[in-house]
Motif scaffolding. Structure first.
Motif, PDB file in Angstrom:
ATOM      1  N   VAL A  23       0.838  -1.194   0.000  1.00  0.00           N
ATOM      2  CA  VAL A  23       0.000   0.000   0.000  1.00  0.00           C
ATOM      3  C   VAL A  23       0.876   1.249   0.000  1.00  0.00           C
ATOM      4  O   VAL A  23       1.853   1.329   0.745  1.00  0.00           O
ATOM      5  CB  VAL A  23      -0.932   0.040   1.242  1.00  0.00           C
ATOM      6  CG1 VAL A  23      -1.926   1.192   1.132  1.00  0.00           C
ATOM      7  CG2 VAL A  23      -1.662  -1.277   1.424  1.00  0.00           C
ATOM      8  N   LEU A 143      -3.314  -3.314   8.628  1.00  0.00           N
ATOM      9  CA  LEU A 143      -2.325  -3.615   7.590  1.00  0.00           C
ATOM     10  C   LEU A 143      -1.046  -4.175   8.203  1.00  0.00           C
ATOM     11  O   LEU A 143      -0.465  -5.142   7.692  1.00  0.00           O
ATOM     12  CB  LEU A 143      -2.020  -2.360   6.772  1.00  0.00           C
ATOM     13  CG  LEU A 143      -3.163  -1.869   5.874  1.00  0.00           C
ATOM     14  CD1 LEU A 143      -2.914  -0.435   5.418  1.00  0.00           C
ATOM     15  CD2 LEU A 143      -3.337  -2.797   4.676  1.00  0.00           C
ATOM     16  N   CYS A 150       3.663  -0.997   3.942  1.00  0.00           N
ATOM     17  CA  CYS A 150       3.065   0.306   3.653  1.00  0.00           C
ATOM     18  C   CYS A 150       4.164   1.329   3.418  1.00  0.00           C
ATOM     19  O   CYS A 150       5.159   1.367   4.142  1.00  0.00           O
ATOM     20  CB  CYS A 150       2.198   0.768   4.823  1.00  0.00           C
ATOM     21  SG  CYS A 150       0.742  -0.251   5.061  1.00  0.00           S
ATOM     22  N   LEU A 208      -2.088  -1.011  -3.810  1.00  0.00           N
ATOM     23  CA  LEU A 208      -3.240  -0.214  -3.399  1.00  0.00           C
ATOM     24  C   LEU A 208      -2.720   1.169  -3.018  1.00  0.00           C
ATOM     25  O   LEU A 208      -1.719   1.280  -2.299  1.00  0.00           O
ATOM     26  CB  LEU A 208      -3.901  -0.905  -2.192  1.00  0.00           C
ATOM     27  CG  LEU A 208      -5.026  -0.197  -1.436  1.00  0.00           C
ATOM     28  CD1 LEU A 208      -6.201   0.100  -2.362  1.00  0.00           C
ATOM     29  CD2 LEU A 208      -5.477  -1.073  -0.255  1.00  0.00           C
ATOM     30  N   LEU A 267     -10.861  -2.724   3.276  1.00  0.00           N
ATOM     31  CA  LEU A 267      -9.600  -3.466   3.112  1.00  0.00           C
ATOM     32  C   LEU A 267      -9.865  -4.961   3.077  1.00  0.00           C
ATOM     33  O   LEU A 267      -9.239  -5.696   2.320  1.00  0.00           O
ATOM     34  CB  LEU A 267      -8.641  -3.143   4.257  1.00  0.00           C
ATOM     35  CG  LEU A 267      -7.980  -1.772   4.211  1.00  0.00           C
ATOM     36  CD1 LEU A 267      -7.117  -1.573   5.440  1.00  0.00           C
ATOM     37  CD2 LEU A 267      -7.148  -1.595   2.948  1.00  0.00           C
TER      38      LEU A 267
END
Ligand SMILES: [Mg+2]
Length: 273
Positions: A23, A143, A150, A208, A267
């Motif tokens: 992400v 996450l 991330c 994403l 998500l």
């Protein structure tokens, strides 16, 4: 699509891709509200510069044009907007100052506002949630719990991003993966995405992206990833900003959200499709 939570606007239906594997987040307006109001400030300063350069354009039109070119360059280093301002001054037949000077003036004023908010958090004990786009933490926790890498990629100087992210208690979710211009490094959101694809071996469609700027939205869209537009109005009130929304949809946003209130079911859905 009823399977999405109510606050999620589905712009285009997503094809199955086997979930997402990484992400990318933009920072200002996407996770952080520390620089909220920067656009109004930049607009006022540019208005003054163009008036001083002799612009006779009626105020509402001039203001509208300034806002449009600021928005066109959101997500890119702030210097781009100042270069555009210098071009506008030159077009009026006046001699522009160096974009550096415009940038310094803008940053000086912005700094006063940012510092007041930083002091509120780091000295006065204000809850950082007040300066985050609402409900970001449960999403980042989710996450992290699933070990999804991330990345934080900002057009703001990296040194500022790190400091503000620390005050917002966001650093633990990103570690070293915080990117921004500075130290003479060439920075672009495209380069960050390409790094994720080539160094981590993640296909573009499994990236994403969350952002409130045209640049990251376009770049995520370009590689076939899922572009979630965080069309926050930066007041923290969870209201979709209609101008941002429209521009982000044009830039290729797949989904539009006002903040992260429904991020967990979203998500979950994205990770299983
Ligand atoms: Mg932003």
């Amino acid at each position: 699509m009823s399977e999405f939570p109510a606050s999620v606007e589905v712009v285009r239906s997503l094809r199955p891709r086997g979930g997402f594997r990484a992400v990318m987040f933009d920072f200002d307006g996407t996770l952080s509200l520390v620089r909220g109001g920067w656009m109004e400030l930049m607009t006022e300063q540019m208005l003054t510069v163009l008036r001083d350069a002799g612009s006779q354009e009626p105020e509402p039109m001039l203001r509208h044009r300034i806002v449009q070119f600021i928005l066109d360059l959101v997500g890119q280093p702030t210097m781009r907007q100042m270069e555009r301002l210098a071009d506008e001054v030159a077009r009026l037949g006046a001699t522009p100052q160096s974009p550096d000077v415009y940038l310094r003036n803008f940053l000086r004023e912005l700094k006063i506002r940012v510092e007041a908010r930083m002091t509120a958090m780091t000295v006065q004990g204000e809850d950082p949630e007040r300066f985050r786009v609402p409900h970001a933490i449960p999403m980042l926790d989710w996450l992290q719990g699933r070990q999804v890498p991330c990345v934080l990629a900002s057009g703001t100087e990296r040194i500022h991003v790190v400091r503000e992210a620390r005050a917002l208690q966001l650093v633990p979710f990103f570690g070293e993966r915080i990117y921004g211009p500075g130290d003479g490094h060439v920075f672009s959101k495209r380069a960050v995405i390409e790094q994720m694809m080539h160094e981590w071996g993640i296909p573009g469609e499994q990236i994403l992206g969350f952002g409130d700027g045209v640049s990251e939205t376009e770049e995520i869209h370009r590689v076939g990833g899922i572009a979630v537009a965080v069309a926050s109005d930066e007041s923290g009130g969870g209201i979709v900003d209609p101008i941002k929304r429209e521009r982000l949809i044009r830039a290729g946003a797949d989904l539009v959200i006002p903040d992260y209130r429904d991020a967990l079911p979203l998500l979950h859905w994205l990770s299983t499709h």
